[in-house]
Design an enzyme around this catalytic site. Sequence first.
Site, mmCIF file in Angstrom:
data_model
loop_
_atom_site.group_PDB
_atom_site.id
_atom_site.type_symbol
_atom_site.label_atom_id
_atom_site.label_comp_id
_atom_site.label_asym_id
_atom_site.label_seq_id
_atom_site.Cartn_x
_atom_site.Cartn_y
_atom_site.Cartn_z
ATOM 1 N N SER A 104 31.968 37.726 44.712
ATOM 2 C CA SER A 104 32.754 38.888 44.304
ATOM 3 C C SER A 104 31.902 39.899 43.547
ATOM 4 C CB SER A 104 33.933 38.449 43.426
ATOM 5 O OG SER A 104 34.822 37.627 44.147
ATOM 6 N N ASP A 143 38.214 37.030 47.630
ATOM 7 C CA ASP A 143 38.592 36.304 46.417
ATOM 8 C C ASP A 143 40.117 36.242 46.309
ATOM 9 O OD1 ASP A 143 38.729 35.242 43.776
ATOM 10 O OD2 ASP A 143 36.789 36.148 43.324
ATOM 11 N N HIS A 163 41.813 34.827 43.477
ATOM 12 C CA HIS A 163 42.257 34.545 42.104
ATOM 13 C C HIS A 163 42.774 35.812 41.437
ATOM 14 C CE1 HIS A 163 39.348 31.392 43.173
ATOM 15 N NE2 HIS A 163 40.138 30.612 42.474
#
Length: 511
Positions: free
Chosen positions: A92, A39, A41
């Site tokens: 995630s 991930d 972000h």
Amino acid sequence: MIRRPPRSTLSSSSAASDVYKRQVQKANGKVILATVKGDVHDIGKNIVGVVLGCNNYDVVDLGVMCSCEKIMAAAKEEKADIIGLSGLITPSLDEMVHVAKTMKRNGITVPLLIGGATTSKMHTAVKIQPQLRDCVHVVDASKSVVVVSSLLGKNKQEFLDEIYETYDEIREEYLDSQKDRVYKTLLQARALGPKIDWANKPPVRKPNKHGIITIDDFPLDQLVDRIDWNPFFQVWQIRGKYPNRDYPRLFNCPHVGSEAKKLFEEAQDMLKDIVSTRQLKARGTVAIFPANAVGDDIQVYDDETRSTVRGTFHGLRQQAEKETEDSYMCLSDFIAPKGVADDYMASLVVGVFGAEELSARYEKENDSYRSIMIKALADRLAEAFAEELHRIVRTDYWGFVVKEASETSDLLKLQYQGIRPAPGYPSQPDHTEKVTMWTIGDVEARCGVKLTDSQSMYPAASVSALVFTHPQSKYFAVGKILKDQVMDYSARKGETLEETERNLGSILAYD
């Protein structure tokens, strides 16, 4: 709401901690923050880091795409008091479960915090806490200080006992509700799928353009007016109260209006600078090819002969029984079946490049405010680019709409024909379908947007979507599915059942 401190205090989380360390002999505690493996972000995590740093916590930010091994090693080396995990995409969630299991196996007993857009108290209670008892979902950055101080304070056990009780209740209610759920078999659900009358309501006209269209350095000034500002304020956790909840009425809210307006004005200043100096670049691709439905799948063809399959999008169908007469939908229902009518399908991928580099520069300058702001604005520009590019597809590249409302407010209310779902979202929860999109559209080579091992897009300010044009197409959520569909889907994709169950873990109606 997070009230923004003066910019001078909004340094990087580690720098903020250093400032406080010089002011007091000992920090309140050490917190490790990490965006999990696969991930990319990190805006929310970064805000948490700043908030904790400004409240005298020593924050060690491991960054993005952090493996479980890296997190475990850092926890031991730093002698962390708390570990915080963040993630945006559904894979995630599984990685967080893996981290929790590994912590327990390795004897790491510090509390685990869970946060990020895809996380929830429900998932934490049902999937993560059974692996590690001292686990808490943090709904947003504004709550992080309260949670951390409670976990490290003298009333820690009292706080945890309340968490245990709450999460146990949530888990029991969830499991009880699952026992009561009734599902259709896959064959029954298919029989009850939408029945479009393709003879009387045929596919839209043949596209003006076929193949792959590459858009390089799209003018940012044409995207500014397309920005949806509501998610921007949500990132900064500025929430108005009815009737001044949303932008622009938010500015009239007596509670947060002045703060919202100040933030907006500073965002406008940075946005003007971005546009004038061309610090960010918007790139994208559109792929438009002949397509037909084959059962629950959609075959995309190289050309009009429809003899060579360029790629296949695999669909998932609703199975949870409905109280109404509504159909049990799958995305393939909105593409004409093979042999019935010639149809087409489009996909688009956009990315805004340069934000990561600018953010890193601001971090080196100890300016976390601008570091977070540039990423937040890049996200807004990427979403605006997807909205604008979809409009261009409808009116130009495909041209099935001669004229339509072009006001941003209309577009954001979905006042147009067709839908724009994306793999990994409710209509198709399987993120691995992005791989097919990337192959069909030669995406990485054409515009530079990459996929991680967990199918997260890089740069983080990226958007991908499939474009369906039939007027009867609509958004829906697949919901939970039974093993008969998982086995069927696995066979169609050529995967092992174990792989498919791992990829679809969040929607399985069985353990």
